[in-house]
Design a protein around this motif. Structure first.
Motif, PDB file in Angstrom:
ATOM      1  N   LEU A   1      78.305 116.033  59.744  1.00  0.00           N
ATOM      2  CA  LEU A   1      78.474 115.096  60.858  1.00  0.00           C
ATOM      3  C   LEU A   1      77.723 115.586  62.092  1.00  0.00           C
ATOM      4  O   LEU A   1      77.075 114.800  62.799  1.00  0.00           O
ATOM      5  CB  LEU A   1      79.960 114.924  61.172  1.00  0.00           C
ATOM      6  N   TYR A   2      77.810 116.883  62.352  1.00  0.00           N
ATOM      7  CA  TYR A   2      77.103 117.445  63.508  1.00  0.00           C
ATOM      8  C   TYR A   2      75.592 117.291  63.338  1.00  0.00           C
ATOM      9  O   TYR A   2      74.886 116.851  64.258  1.00  0.00           O
ATOM     10  CB  TYR A   2      77.475 118.918  63.668  1.00  0.00           C
ATOM     11  N   LEU A   3      75.073 117.644  62.163  1.00  0.00           N
ATOM     12  CA  LEU A   3      73.633 117.540  61.928  1.00  0.00           C
ATOM     13  C   LEU A   3      73.164 116.091  61.991  1.00  0.00           C
ATOM     14  O   LEU A   3      72.037 115.811  62.419  1.00  0.00           O
ATOM     15  CB  LEU A   3      73.280 118.149  60.573  1.00  0.00           C
ATOM     16  N   CYS A   4      74.030 115.172  61.586  1.00  0.00           N
ATOM     17  CA  CYS A   4      73.663 113.757  61.631  1.00  0.00           C
ATOM     18  C   CYS A   4      73.447 113.304  63.074  1.00  0.00           C
ATOM     19  O   CYS A   4      72.504 112.562  63.361  1.00  0.00           O
ATOM     20  CB  CYS A   4      74.743 112.919  60.955  1.00  0.00           C
ATOM     21  N   THR A   5      74.316 113.747  63.989  1.00  0.00           N
ATOM     22  CA  THR A   5      74.123 113.364  65.391  1.00  0.00           C
ATOM     23  C   THR A   5      72.826 113.943  65.942  1.00  0.00           C
ATOM     24  O   THR A   5      72.152 113.305  66.759  1.00  0.00           O
ATOM     25  CB  THR A   5      75.303 113.827  66.263  1.00  0.00           C
ATOM     26  N   GLN A   6      72.465 115.141  65.500  1.00  0.00           N
ATOM     27  CA  GLN A   6      71.211 115.730  65.957  1.00  0.00           C
ATOM     28  C   GLN A   6      70.012 114.987  65.369  1.00  0.00           C
ATOM     29  O   GLN A   6      68.959 114.887  65.993  1.00  0.00           O
ATOM     30  CB  GLN A   6      71.146 117.210  65.553  1.00  0.00           C
ATOM     31  N   ASP A   7      70.185 114.454  64.179  1.00  0.00           N
ATOM     32  CA  ASP A   7      69.080 113.796  63.479  1.00  0.00           C
ATOM     33  C   ASP A   7      68.885 112.353  63.932  1.00  0.00           C
ATOM     34  O   ASP A   7      67.775 111.830  63.888  1.00  0.00           O
ATOM     35  CB  ASP A   7      69.353 113.842  61.972  1.00  0.00           C
ATOM     36  N   THR A   8      69.964 111.710  64.364  1.00  0.00           N
ATOM     37  CA  THR A   8      69.904 110.280  64.702  1.00  0.00           C
ATOM     38  C   THR A   8      70.005 110.012  66.193  1.00  0.00           C
ATOM     39  O   THR A   8      70.057 108.848  66.597  1.00  0.00           O
ATOM     40  CB  THR A   8      71.044 109.521  63.997  1.00  0.00           C
TER      41      THR A   8
ATOM     42  N   ALA B   1      69.592 106.172  72.715  1.00  0.00           N
ATOM     43  CA  ALA B   1      70.280 107.446  72.451  1.00  0.00           C
ATOM     44  C   ALA B   1      71.551 107.159  71.662  1.00  0.00           C
ATOM     45  O   ALA B   1      71.501 106.626  70.562  1.00  0.00           O
ATOM     46  CB  ALA B   1      70.562 108.169  73.769  1.00  0.00           C
ATOM     47  N   GLU B   2      72.718 107.477  72.236  1.00  0.00           N
ATOM     48  CA  GLU B   2      73.967 107.332  71.477  1.00  0.00           C
ATOM     49  C   GLU B   2      74.367 105.876  71.257  1.00  0.00           C
ATOM     50  O   GLU B   2      74.944 105.541  70.224  1.00  0.00           O
ATOM     51  CB  GLU B   2      75.103 108.072  72.192  1.00  0.00           C
TER      52      GLU B   2
ATOM     53  N   ALA C   1      76.161 113.311  73.631  1.00  0.00           N
ATOM     54  CA  ALA C   1      75.732 112.956  74.988  1.00  0.00           C
ATOM     55  C   ALA C   1      75.968 114.119  75.946  1.00  0.00           C
ATOM     56  O   ALA C   1      75.144 114.383  76.830  1.00  0.00           O
ATOM     57  CB  ALA C   1      76.472 111.709  75.457  1.00  0.00           C
ATOM     58  N   ASN C   2      77.094 114.821  75.791  1.00  0.00           N
ATOM     59  CA  ASN C   2      77.342 116.007  76.613  1.00  0.00           C
ATOM     60  C   ASN C   2      76.256 117.055  76.405  1.00  0.00           C
ATOM     61  O   ASN C   2      75.726 117.631  77.369  1.00  0.00           O
ATOM     62  CB  ASN C   2      78.704 116.615  76.270  1.00  0.00           C
TER      63      ASN C   2
END
Length: 581
Positions: A52-59, A508-509, A536-537
Motif C-alpha cells: 500500500l505504501y509503495l502504491c502511493t509512491q508509484d501513483t 496528485a492525491e 500529501a504530508n
C-alpha cells in the motif's frame, strides 16, 4: 512486443519496509485482524502494508489494489520478495488473478476488523432491512471497531510526519484548524426519502449550503435562519420560481481533517527569498469520516482526544461554524477542558450580546462590562445592516477593550475562573468603584445606568467567579474581529482550507474523487483516504525541505509565489478596508 518488467529500486522498497516497521502498524493490526487457519498464507499483513505504501509512491498518492498486486508480486526484486516471504506466481493472466485474489482477501479481512458500520455495502438495502440490522448490532463491538479504525489512521498519519514529530512535540503549543471537506464515494446516491439505500449505505448527500446536511433530512426548526435582507432591497416574491443551483452537490462523506499550523507566525520569506525553517508547514494530524453534516462535534473530538494522548500540547483551535454551532456539552466545553483555546466566527443571528453572568455580558465571545455603550455592543450588527461603515466598525471594536472583564487568575482544573471588572483591573474608571475615579483621562469613564435594585454583582464585588458553562456556546479566547483574532483565526482557517485544496489536486492525491477509492463502506473509504493524506504530508514536507537554504547552500527548489498579504487591521466581516490613498 510486450514490455520487459521494470523492478522498483531495492532502495525504495527497503525504505518502505523501514517506514512500515517504524510505524508499528503491524503489531497493532495483528491484535485484531484474526485470519482463518488453514493453508500457509502467501501474503502477510506487513507485506500488504508495504505494498500500500509503495502504491502511493508509484501513483502519486492513490491506492489501487490491482497496482498493489502488480507491485508486490511482479515489480519487487526476487531477493526482496523472498525477504518478505511473498509467494511467487506466474507472470500470466491466471497468475495475476490468483495473486490479486490474495491481496483482495487480505485487504478485506483487515477492513472488516475495523468496520464500525452494521450495514453491508454493494447492495441496495431496503430501509426496513437497514433499520433491523442497525437495531440488532452489538453497540460495544461497533465502538471497538471504530476505535481500531481511529488507531489505524492515527498510526498511518503519524508515520508520515515522523521527520518533524520531535519538532511538533517540542512546541509549547500546537494550534489546529478543524474542517470537514466533502469527498466522493464510488456509489450513486439514492433519494433520501426513497425505499432503498445506496450501494454505499454509510455515505450521504453533501449540501452546498448551510450545515451541509441533505435538506430532506433536516426539519425546518433545525435549519439556520435565512440571512436578513439588506435595507432598501425588497425580498423576492414567494411566487417567483427560483433558478438557483441545485443544493445537492455530491454523494459521499465529510472528511473531518485536523491540520496543524503555527498560529504565531506567518510563512514570511527570509531576506534571501527562502522560507523560515522555524515555521513548519501545515500538516494533517488526524482524520475521521462520517455522513455530511452529521456529528461534526463528535468526529472532531474523537480526533482531538487522540492527538492529546499522542503528546501534542493544545493551543488555539479554529473551526468553521458547523463546530461552534454544536451543543456546548458536545464541543465547546470538552475542547476547553482539553486545554484548547477556541477561536470562532459567528452567523449573522449570533452577533451582539450573547449571554450574561453576575451582570457581565458576553458580546461576540468575550465578557464585558454591563455598561458598555450600545454602539459598541451592536457594532457588528450595525455593520451588516449598513448603519455604520467599515472604518467605524474597526474603531468600535478597538474601543471595546476598555470595557472587557479581565481575568484575575487562571481557570482552575474545573474551568472556573475569577474575573474582575475593567475598573477593578485599572483599565477604566467607574462611579460604582469610587477609588478608580481620577485615574487619568486616558482611561474610559463608565456611565452605569442607575437601578432601584442597586449595582449588579460584577459592579459591587471586587471579583466574580465565571463558570465554564456561562456563555459556553459562544465564548472564545480572543476578541472577535481584533488584530490578534484575525491573525490566529485566518492563519488556522486558511491553512486547513489550503490543505484541502492541496490534497484534492487531481494531479496528485485527488482525494475528492472516488476513482481511486472504489471499495465501498466507511471503513474502506477511511483506509483508502488515510494513505493519500499521509502521502500529501510527505509531499509537503519534502517540498518544504527542498525550499530551505541550509548550511549556506542555495535551496533545491524555489518556493511558490506568495501573494502580498493584507494587513490584519484591514479585515471586516463585510470586506476589507479600502487601501489608503
Amino acid at each position: 512486443m510486450r514490455a520487459e518488467r521494470r523492478y522498483i529500486d531495492d532502495a525504495d522498497v527497503e525504505a518502505a519496509i523501514e517506514e512500515v516497521d517504524d510505524s508499528e502498524l503491524v503489531p497493532l493490526l495483528e491484535e485484531f485482524v484474526h485470519l482463518p487457519r488453514g493453508r500457509r498464507r502467501t501474503l502477510h499483513l506487513r507485506s500488504l502494508l508495504i505494498g500500500l505504501y509503495l502504491c502511493t509512491q508509484d501513483t502519486g498518492g492513490k491506492i489501487v489494489l490491482e497496482r498493489v498486486t502488480d507491485i508486490l508480486y511482479f515489480r519487487i526484486s526476487p531477493r526482496l520478495r523472498e525477504v518478505l516471504d511473498i509467494t511467487e506466481y506466474a507472470d500470466s493472466d491466471q497468475g495475476f488473478e490468483a495473486a490479486y485474489a490474495v491481496v483482495r482477501r487480505l485487504f478485506h479481512a483487515m477492513k472488516d476488523a475495523m468496520n464500525p458500520s452494521p450495514l453491508p455495502p454493494n447492495g441496495h438495502l431496503s430501509r426496513s432491512e437497514a433499520h433491523a440490522l442497525t437495531a440488532a448490532a452489538d453497540i460495544d463491538d461497533l465502538a471497538e471497531r471504530e476505535r481500531r479504525l481511529a488507531l489505524f489512521t492515527e498510526f498511518v498519519l503519524d508515520a508520515s510526519v515522523r521527520p518533524l514529530h520531535s519538532l511538533l512535540t517540542e512546541l509549547a503549543e500546537v494550534s489546529l484548524g478543524v474542517d470537514a471537506t466533502p469527498v466522493r464515494t464510488f456509489s450513486r446516491g439514492r433519494r433520501t426519502s426513497g425505499p432503498e439505500l445506496a450501494t454505499d449505505p454509510d455515505a450521504g448527500w453533501y449540501v452546498r449550503e448551510g450545515d451541509h446536511r441533505d435538506p430532506d433530512t433536516v426539519s425546518d426548526s433545525m435549519r439556520p435562519p435565512s440571512p436578513p435582507t439588506k435595507k432598501g432591497k425588497p425580498k423576492a416574491s414567494q411566487d417567483k420560481k427560483k433558478t438557483s443551483l441545485k443544493k445537492k452537490y455530491l454523494f459521499g462523506y465529510d472528511a473531518h481533517l485536523i491540520v496543524t499550523r503555527d498560529a504565531e507566525h506567518d510563512a514570511v520569506l527570509l531576506d534571501d527569498g527562502t522560507p523560515n525553517p522555524e515555521v513548519l508547514p501545515a500538516l494533517v494530524l488526524g482524520v475521521a469520516l462520517d455522513k455530511p453534516g452529521h456529528r461534526p462535534a463528535y468526529n472532531g473530538l474523537k480526533v482531538l482526544n487522540r492527538l492529546r494522548e499522542r503528546g501534542y500540547k493544545p493551543g488555539y483551535l479554529a473551526g468553521d461554524r458547523a463546530y461552534n454551532n454544536s451543543e456546548p456539552d458536545e464541543w465547546q466545553l470538552p475542547v476547553r477542558a482539553m486545554g484548547f483555546k477556541p477561536v470562532y466566527d459567528y452567523r449573522a443571528d449570533q452577533l451582539g450580546k450573547q449571554a450574561g453572568t453576575h451582570g457581565a455580558i458576553l458580546v461576540e465571545g468575550r465578557w464585558y462590562c454591563p455598561s458598555m455603550p450600545e454602539p459598541l455592543i451592536n457594532a457588528t450588527i450595525d455593520l451588516h445592516a449598513e448603519r455604520i461603515d467599515r472604518e467605524t466598525w474597526v474603531r468600535l471594536i478597538a474601543a471595546r477593550r476598555g470595557y472587557r472583564i479581565m481575568p484575575k487568575e487562571n481557570a482552575d482544573t474545573d474551568g472556573y475562573q475569577r474575573m474582575m471588572c475593567p475598573a477593578e483591573a485599572g483599565k477604566a474608571q467607574c462611579p460604582n468603584k469610587p477609588r478608580t475615579l481620577g485615574s487619568g483621562i486616558h482611561l474610559p469613564l463608565i456611565d452605569p445606568e442607575p437601578s432601584p435594585a442597586g449595582p449588579l454583582k460584577v459592579c459591587r464585588q471586587r471579583t466574580i467567579t465565571v463558570s465554564p458553562e456561562a456563555g459556553a456556546k459562544q465564548w472564545q479566547a480572543l476578541d472577535y474581529g481584533g488584530p490578534e483574532w484575525q491573525r490566529v483565526y485566518f492563519r488556522l482557517r486558511n491553512s486547513v482550507e489550503g490543505y484541502n485544496g492541496y490534497a484534492k489536486n487531481p494531479l496528485a492525491e485527488g482525494i475528492e474523487s472516488a476513482g481511486s477509492r472504489r471499495i465501498r463502506g466507511i471503513a474502506a473509504q477511511t483506509i483508502l483516504l488515510a494513505f493519500p493524506l499521509a502521502h500529501a504530508n510527505r509531499r509537503k514536507i519534502k517540498k518544504w525541505l527542498d525550499t530551505l537554504s541550509l548550511g549556506g547552500e542555495r535551496p533545491r527548489r524555489r518556493t511558490h509565489h506568495r501573494r502580498p498579504k493584507k494587513e490584519p487591521r484591514s479585515w471586516t466581516p463585510t470586506g476589507h478596508l479600502a487601501p489608503a490613498a
